[in-house]
Design an enzyme around this catalytic site. Sequence first.
Site, PDB file in Angstrom:
ATOM      1  N   ASN A   1       4.779 -24.903  -8.844  1.00 25.32           N
ATOM      2  CA  ASN A   1       3.733 -24.167  -8.123  1.00 25.32           C
ATOM      3  C   ASN A   1       3.352 -24.883  -6.830  1.00 25.32           C
ATOM      4  O   ASN A   1       3.270 -26.112  -6.806  1.00 25.32           O
ATOM      5  CB  ASN A   1       2.510 -23.981  -9.019  1.00 25.32           C
ATOM      6  CG  ASN A   1       2.867 -23.218 -10.276  1.00 25.32           C
ATOM      7  OD1 ASN A   1       3.918 -22.574 -10.362  1.00 25.32           O
ATOM      8  ND2 ASN A   1       2.016 -23.311 -11.286  1.00 25.32           N
TER       9      ASN A   1
ATOM     10  N   HIS B   1       8.378 -28.004  -5.522  1.00 29.14           N
ATOM     11  CA  HIS B   1       8.654 -27.011  -4.474  1.00 29.14           C
ATOM     12  C   HIS B   1       7.680 -27.111  -3.300  1.00 29.14           C
ATOM     13  O   HIS B   1       7.549 -26.163  -2.515  1.00 29.14           O
ATOM     14  CB  HIS B   1       8.624 -25.594  -5.073  1.00 29.14           C
ATOM     15  CG  HIS B   1       9.676 -25.377  -6.110  1.00 29.14           C
ATOM     16  ND1 HIS B   1       9.626 -24.330  -7.004  1.00 29.14           N
ATOM     17  CD2 HIS B   1      10.793 -26.072  -6.421  1.00 29.14           C
ATOM     18  CE1 HIS B   1      10.681 -24.389  -7.806  1.00 29.14           C
ATOM     19  NE2 HIS B   1      11.398 -25.426  -7.481  1.00 29.14           N
TER      20      HIS B   1
ATOM     21  N   GLY C   1       4.869 -21.483 -18.717  1.00 35.29           N
ATOM     22  CA  GLY C   1       4.773 -20.395 -17.751  1.00 35.29           C
ATOM     23  C   GLY C   1       5.841 -20.364 -16.683  1.00 35.29           C
ATOM     24  O   GLY C   1       5.542 -20.117 -15.524  1.00 35.29           O
TER      25      GLY C   1
ATOM     26  N   SER D   1       9.925 -18.743 -15.931  1.00 39.17           N
ATOM     27  CA  SER D   1      10.940 -17.807 -16.445  1.00 39.17           C
ATOM     28  C   SER D   1      12.293 -18.476 -16.637  1.00 39.17           C
ATOM     29  O   SER D   1      13.205 -17.883 -17.204  1.00 39.17           O
ATOM     30  CB  SER D   1      11.082 -16.642 -15.470  1.00 39.17           C
ATOM     31  OG  SER D   1      11.400 -17.120 -14.170  1.00 39.17           O
TER      32      SER D   1
HETATM   33  N1  APR Z   1       0.703 -17.524 -19.819  1.00 39.61           N
HETATM   34  C1  APR Z   1       1.959 -18.007 -20.078  1.00 39.61           C
HETATM   35  N2  APR Z   1       3.087 -17.559 -19.434  1.00 39.61           N
HETATM   36  C2  APR Z   1       2.917 -16.578 -18.535  1.00 39.61           C
HETATM   37  C3  APR Z   1       1.632 -16.015 -18.233  1.00 39.61           C
HETATM   38  C4  APR Z   1       0.500 -16.541 -18.932  1.00 39.61           C
HETATM   39  N3  APR Z   1      -0.743 -16.071 -18.729  1.00 39.61           N
HETATM   40  N4  APR Z   1       1.794 -15.035 -17.298  1.00 39.61           N
HETATM   41  C5  APR Z   1       3.129 -15.000 -17.016  1.00 39.61           C
HETATM   42  N5  APR Z   1       3.798 -15.916 -17.752  1.00 39.61           N
HETATM   43  C6  APR Z   1       5.229 -16.243 -17.718  1.00 39.61           C
HETATM   44  C7  APR Z   1       6.161 -15.053 -17.545  1.00 39.61           C
HETATM   45  O1  APR Z   1       6.526 -14.501 -18.795  1.00 39.61           O
HETATM   46  C8  APR Z   1       7.362 -15.698 -16.829  1.00 39.61           C
HETATM   47  O2  APR Z   1       8.297 -16.208 -17.777  1.00 39.61           O
HETATM   48  O3  APR Z   1       5.424 -17.052 -16.575  1.00 39.61           O
HETATM   49  C9  APR Z   1       6.743 -16.872 -16.067  1.00 39.61           C
HETATM   50  C10 APR Z   1       6.650 -16.674 -14.558  1.00 39.61           C
HETATM   51  O4  APR Z   1       7.959 -16.602 -14.079  1.00 39.61           O
HETATM   52  P1  APR Z   1       8.259 -16.424 -12.510  1.00 39.61           P
HETATM   53  O5  APR Z   1       7.396 -15.377 -11.957  1.00 39.61           O
HETATM   54  O6  APR Z   1       9.730 -16.288 -12.384  1.00 39.61           O
HETATM   55  O7  APR Z   1       7.758 -17.813 -11.869  1.00 39.61           O
HETATM   56  P2  APR Z   1       8.446 -19.261 -11.926  1.00 39.61           P
HETATM   57  O8  APR Z   1       9.283 -19.438 -13.133  1.00 39.61           O
HETATM   58  O9  APR Z   1       7.382 -20.260 -11.696  1.00 39.61           O
HETATM   59  O10 APR Z   1       9.399 -19.200 -10.625  1.00 39.61           O
HETATM   60  C11 APR Z   1      10.152 -20.329 -10.299  1.00 39.61           C
HETATM   61  O11 APR Z   1      10.913 -19.281  -8.275  1.00 39.61           O
HETATM   62  O12 APR Z   1      10.246 -17.849  -6.657  1.00 39.61           O
HETATM   63  C12 APR Z   1      10.574 -19.160  -6.900  1.00 39.61           C
HETATM   64  O13 APR Z   1       9.850 -21.164  -5.853  1.00 39.61           O
HETATM   65  C13 APR Z   1       9.403 -20.084  -6.623  1.00 39.61           C
HETATM   66  O14 APR Z   1       8.495 -21.868  -7.982  1.00 39.61           O
HETATM   67  C14 APR Z   1       9.007 -20.565  -8.014  1.00 39.61           C
HETATM   68  C15 APR Z   1      10.293 -20.447  -8.789  1.00 39.61           C
END
Ligand code: APR
Length: 252
Positions: free
Chosen positions: A108, A125, A193, A195
């Site tokens: 984040n 990041h 949290g 993906s």
């Molecule tokens: N509690 C737990 N998990 C959650 C919640 C919650 N309240 N809300 C959403 N999630 C989960 C979703 O199910 C998903 O698996 O958080 C994840 C968010 O995934 P992404 O939106 O893909 O974000 P992230 O994994 O942080 O992305 C990685 O991608 O876009 C680039 O640089 C950016 O740091 C980022 C990286």
Amino acid sequence: MSRSDQLAENMALVREKLRQARRIVVLTGAGISAESGVPTFRGAGGLWREYRATDLATPEAFARNPRLVWEFYNYRREVLASVKPNVAHKALVTLENRTPDFVLLTQNIDGLHQAAGSRAVVELHGNIWWVRCPQCGRRSEDRRVPIPYPPHCDACGAMVRPDVVWFGESLDAHVLQTAYAKLGQCDVMVVIGTSGVVQPAASMGLYAQEHGAFVVEVNLEPTPYSRAFNVSLLGKAGDLVPRLVQDSGEPS
Ligand code: APR
């Protein structure tokens, strides 16, 4: 066994592992900030569902149309300027304070972990509140909302960019070195949290597991790593993380 009994049993197991651990690594993604009102990237209403990452979060996009890129990051600054850390961010501060060797790796760029009081934070990041000069490399904190366009480097006058890692760019070598040193020797790792689609963060859990760590995932839904990790806890970070960190005397 019912799903809720299974969850309760797994929560008790993880709480015990965390209590016994001397070295803990936590890795967070956008999901931990979702309950603070920060949009995720790939979930419902996610940024990359609304906008094209290739137009906004690559060095090529910045070269092509820096004004559009700065408009996007000013929009994100406006959103982030109005949000606060939530109970999951705060629970990680409690875990840090009671663990001899603790590090929080985050994907984040929102700075909410530091705002909650976390100290041992490694930003994989970058951070949206910092800018970097592509010409002289100077980095500086700039919390203006919005940043007036075009923003210039105080040292050399070139146009600065957000100090974040864009698609197609490598992570900072020192940041990676710090992360893998901790991942290679931790007792327990908690992945919250994310993906699990963006490397190298996505495979950090497996790396820690290969080096002997007990790896736990907290997510609203299963990820590509749920089966490989030791425990996958399905639910909201704001609900599960405080319960994982609470003291044994409190109701579970
Ligand atoms: N509690 C737990 N998990 C959650 C919640 C919650 N309240 N809300 C959403 N999630 C989960 C979703 O199910 C998903 O698996 O958080 C994840 C968010 O995934 P992404 O939106 O893909 O974000 P992230 O994994 O942080 O992305 C990685 O991608 O876009 C680039 O640089 C950016 O740091 C980022 C990286």
